[in-house]
Scaffold this active site. Sequence first.
Site, PDB file in Angstrom:
ATOM      1  N   ARG A  28       0.825  -1.216   0.000  1.00 34.15           N
ATOM      2  CA  ARG A  28       0.000   0.000   0.000  1.00 34.15           C
ATOM      3  C   ARG A  28       0.862   1.270   0.000  1.00 34.15           C
ATOM      4  NH1 ARG A  28      -5.245  -1.587   1.425  1.00 34.15           N
ATOM      5  NH2 ARG A  28      -5.812   0.279   0.314  1.00 34.15           N
ATOM      6  N   ARG A  32      -3.401   6.337  -0.376  1.00 34.04           N
ATOM      7  CA  ARG A  32      -3.926   7.149   0.723  1.00 34.04           C
ATOM      8  C   ARG A  32      -2.952   8.026   1.506  1.00 34.04           C
ATOM      9  NH1 ARG A  32      -6.064   2.150   3.953  1.00 34.04           N
ATOM     10  NH2 ARG A  32      -3.879   1.615   3.607  1.00 34.04           N
ATOM     11  N   ARG A  41      -6.636  11.903  -7.208  1.00 31.06           N
ATOM     12  CA  ARG A  41      -7.921  11.295  -6.830  1.00 31.06           C
ATOM     13  C   ARG A  41      -9.104  12.252  -7.038  1.00 31.06           C
ATOM     14  NH1 ARG A  41     -11.774   9.356  -5.031  1.00 31.06           N
ATOM     15  NH2 ARG A  41     -12.072   7.756  -3.439  1.00 31.06           N
ATOM     16  N   ASP A  77      -6.992  -2.468  -7.186  1.00 30.55           N
ATOM     17  CA  ASP A  77      -7.535  -2.977  -5.923  1.00 30.55           C
ATOM     18  C   ASP A  77      -7.842  -4.448  -6.132  1.00 30.55           C
ATOM     19  OD1 ASP A  77      -8.628  -1.872  -3.162  1.00 30.55           O
ATOM     20  OD2 ASP A  77      -9.996  -3.428  -3.827  1.00 30.55           O
ATOM     21  N   TYR A 155     -15.595 -10.571   1.033  1.00 31.79           N
ATOM     22  CA  TYR A 155     -16.338  -9.349   0.668  1.00 31.79           C
ATOM     23  C   TYR A 155     -17.644  -9.701  -0.056  1.00 31.79           C
ATOM     24  CZ  TYR A 155     -12.311  -6.534   2.018  1.00 31.79           C
ATOM     25  OH  TYR A 155     -11.317  -5.939   2.735  1.00 31.79           O
TER      26      TYR A 155
HETATM   27  O1  CP3 Z   1      -1.669   1.326  -1.994  1.00 32.68           O
HETATM   28  C1  CP3 Z   1      -1.342   0.602  -2.931  1.00 32.68           C
HETATM   29  O2  CP3 Z   1      -0.374  -0.179  -2.931  1.00 32.68           O
HETATM   30  C2  CP3 Z   1      -2.120   0.812  -4.152  1.00 32.68           C
HETATM   31  C3  CP3 Z   1      -2.871  -0.285  -4.661  1.00 32.68           C
HETATM   32  C4  CP3 Z   1      -3.818  -1.032  -3.743  1.00 32.68           C
HETATM   33  C5  CP3 Z   1      -5.137  -0.607  -3.381  1.00 32.68           C
HETATM   34  N1  CP3 Z   1      -5.742  -1.670  -2.769  1.00 32.68           N
HETATM   35  C6  CP3 Z   1      -5.772   0.699  -3.678  1.00 32.68           C
HETATM   36  C7  CP3 Z   1      -6.770   1.250  -2.709  1.00 32.68           C
HETATM   37  C8  CP3 Z   1      -3.620  -2.331  -3.258  1.00 32.68           C
HETATM   38  C9  CP3 Z   1      -2.360  -3.191  -3.322  1.00 32.68           C
HETATM   39  C10 CP3 Z   1      -4.845  -2.717  -2.652  1.00 32.68           C
HETATM   40  C11 CP3 Z   1      -5.037  -4.057  -2.096  1.00 32.68           C
HETATM   41  C12 CP3 Z   1      -6.190  -4.340  -1.247  1.00 32.68           C
HETATM   42  N2  CP3 Z   1      -7.441  -3.787  -1.309  1.00 32.68           N
HETATM   43  C13 CP3 Z   1      -6.199  -5.331  -0.236  1.00 32.68           C
HETATM   44  C14 CP3 Z   1      -5.036  -6.232   0.099  1.00 32.68           C
HETATM   45  C15 CP3 Z   1      -3.991  -5.517   0.897  1.00 32.68           C
HETATM   46  C16 CP3 Z   1      -4.364  -5.215   2.306  1.00 32.68           C
HETATM   47  O3  CP3 Z   1      -4.248  -4.012   2.666  1.00 32.68           O
HETATM   48  O4  CP3 Z   1      -4.702  -6.128   3.057  1.00 32.68           O
HETATM   49  C17 CP3 Z   1      -7.476  -5.325   0.343  1.00 32.68           C
HETATM   50  C18 CP3 Z   1      -7.937  -6.199   1.493  1.00 32.68           C
HETATM   51  C19 CP3 Z   1      -8.252  -4.350  -0.352  1.00 32.68           C
HETATM   52  C20 CP3 Z   1      -9.678  -3.973  -0.140  1.00 32.68           C
HETATM   53  C21 CP3 Z   1      -9.735  -2.534   0.245  1.00 32.68           C
HETATM   54  N3  CP3 Z   1      -9.776  -1.496  -0.663  1.00 32.68           N
HETATM   55  C22 CP3 Z   1      -9.687  -1.996   1.541  1.00 32.68           C
HETATM   56  C23 CP3 Z   1      -9.658  -2.799   2.822  1.00 32.68           C
HETATM   57  C24 CP3 Z   1      -9.687  -0.603   1.406  1.00 32.68           C
HETATM   58  C25 CP3 Z   1      -9.517   0.364   2.549  1.00 32.68           C
HETATM   59  C26 CP3 Z   1     -10.472   1.403   2.746  1.00 32.68           C
HETATM   60  C27 CP3 Z   1      -9.704   2.643   3.183  1.00 32.68           C
HETATM   61  O5  CP3 Z   1      -9.940   3.691   2.587  1.00 32.68           O
HETATM   62  O6  CP3 Z   1      -8.891   2.533   4.107  1.00 32.68           O
HETATM   63  C28 CP3 Z   1      -9.753  -0.307   0.019  1.00 32.68           C
HETATM   64  C29 CP3 Z   1      -9.766   1.027  -0.608  1.00 32.68           C
HETATM   65  C30 CP3 Z   1      -8.535   1.411  -1.330  1.00 32.68           C
HETATM   66  N4  CP3 Z   1      -7.827   0.571  -2.150  1.00 32.68           N
HETATM   67  C31 CP3 Z   1      -7.934   2.702  -1.351  1.00 32.68           C
HETATM   68  C32 CP3 Z   1      -6.830   2.609  -2.219  1.00 32.68           C
HETATM   69  C33 CP3 Z   1      -5.892   3.702  -2.615  1.00 32.68           C
HETATM   70  C34 CP3 Z   1      -8.389   3.949  -0.586  1.00 32.68           C
HETATM   71  C35 CP3 Z   1      -9.671   4.513  -1.007  1.00 32.68           C
HETATM   72  C36 CP3 Z   1      -9.675   5.449  -2.204  1.00 32.68           C
HETATM   73  O7  CP3 Z   1      -8.678   6.118  -2.561  1.00 32.68           O
HETATM   74  O8  CP3 Z   1     -10.758   5.537  -2.790  1.00 32.68           O
END
Ligand code: CP3
Length: 351
Positions: A28, A32, A41, A77, A155
């Site tokens: 990640r 964010r 974004r 994602d 999910y």
């Molecule tokens: O940060 C990175 O490396 C960029 C790529 C990336 C995202 N999601 C973008 C994202 C990666 C590698 C993921 C993987 C992902 N997504 C996982 C596996 C890794 C982990 O952290 O366990 C999981 C479980 C998800 C599902 C998911 N998507 C979650 C739990 C969330 C969190 C919600 C939050 O905002 O904290 C997301 C949203 C998400 N995925 C964001 C980003 C940049 C943030 C929201 C946004 O910008 O709209």
Amino acid sequence: MGDLSAAPLLVRALRGEPVERTPVWFMRQAGRSLPEYKEVRKQGSLLEICHRPELAAEVTLQPVRRHGVDAAILFSDIVTPLDAIGFGVEVKAGVGPVVADPIRSHADLARLRDFEPDEDMPALRKTIELIVAELGPQGIPLIGFAGAPFTLASYLVEGGPSKQQSLTKAMMLADPELFEALLRRLSAIAVASLRTQVDAGAQVVQVFDSWIGTLSRDQYRRFVLPVMTDLFTELKDLGVPRTIFGVGTGHLLDLLAETGADCVGIDWRIDLRDARALVPDRCTLQGNLDPSVMLAPQSVIETEVRRVLDSAPDQGHVFNLGHGVLPETPPEVPGEIVRLVREHTAKKSLA
Ligand code: CP3
């Protein structure tokens, strides 16, 4: 810049070869925590950005420029392919993936059709080509990734994020046949996505099974391991290192290695020496700094980075966090950690 004819540092370390220093990247690392991500974004939702190659490539490259990490990870994602096949998933900022119409029966499986990346999501290949054109000359590899079947299923069955995956586990126990069919459909989607990512230029793949730690050993062995073993077998001929990662998996590490993965991601709850004893030598280890350390003062960061490096095996270690970069991480901290890892491990001369 190293010898460009050689495989990138990360790839050599993942193969377990002796390396000149420990490679470092952060799960990640994009997104964010970066102000430059928040700026991009403004132009669209997370899923919209994933469909726009210039934006997705830009956001992927941001942490490479800012932190100097040894790899990029594709900006995407785990639910992106499900969105692309029109399953009906939304990613809510601060919440995570949300599904309006969850999977509860065999009939629901029909909604999970095959993923054909070049048709369903042409942006996937295009984004990777843009990234690789920029990173290739620098010798920095791109990591492709996908969500693992169990974590994606959680999910789809729960309808959104959940702490204990109770509906998912109830389905697994009550209707193992439906559950396996669901995992197999999700596995096919992950394999299709990863094969395209490598074909387009990704040099490493990682499968995120973030929530697998809620299963017992027995449950993992019976309900998940066969699917994961087939998944990793289907990726083998790609010839790239394949990493498996999950959170809270101290009790599962040997089973995660049994999937055939080349590298096992380790969270911060377990010492890397203990992990090394559980995971067979043919697998390398990735991890495992507690992401909360990034919020602490510099002196604490230095101590904790050193602690991870001291516990790491001499060969076959990739420095990373034990889970993803927290959104509140100060943007300059990951880069400081990159410098610390370089300083502390560069002594490993190959002479
Ligand atoms: O940060 C990175 O490396 C960029 C790529 C990336 C995202 N999601 C973008 C994202 C990666 C590698 C993921 C993987 C992902 N997504 C996982 C596996 C890794 C982990 O952290 O366990 C999981 C479980 C998800 C599902 C998911 N998507 C979650 C739990 C969330 C969190 C919600 C939050 O905002 O904290 C997301 C949203 C998400 N995925 C964001 C980003 C940049 C943030 C929201 C946004 O910008 O709209």
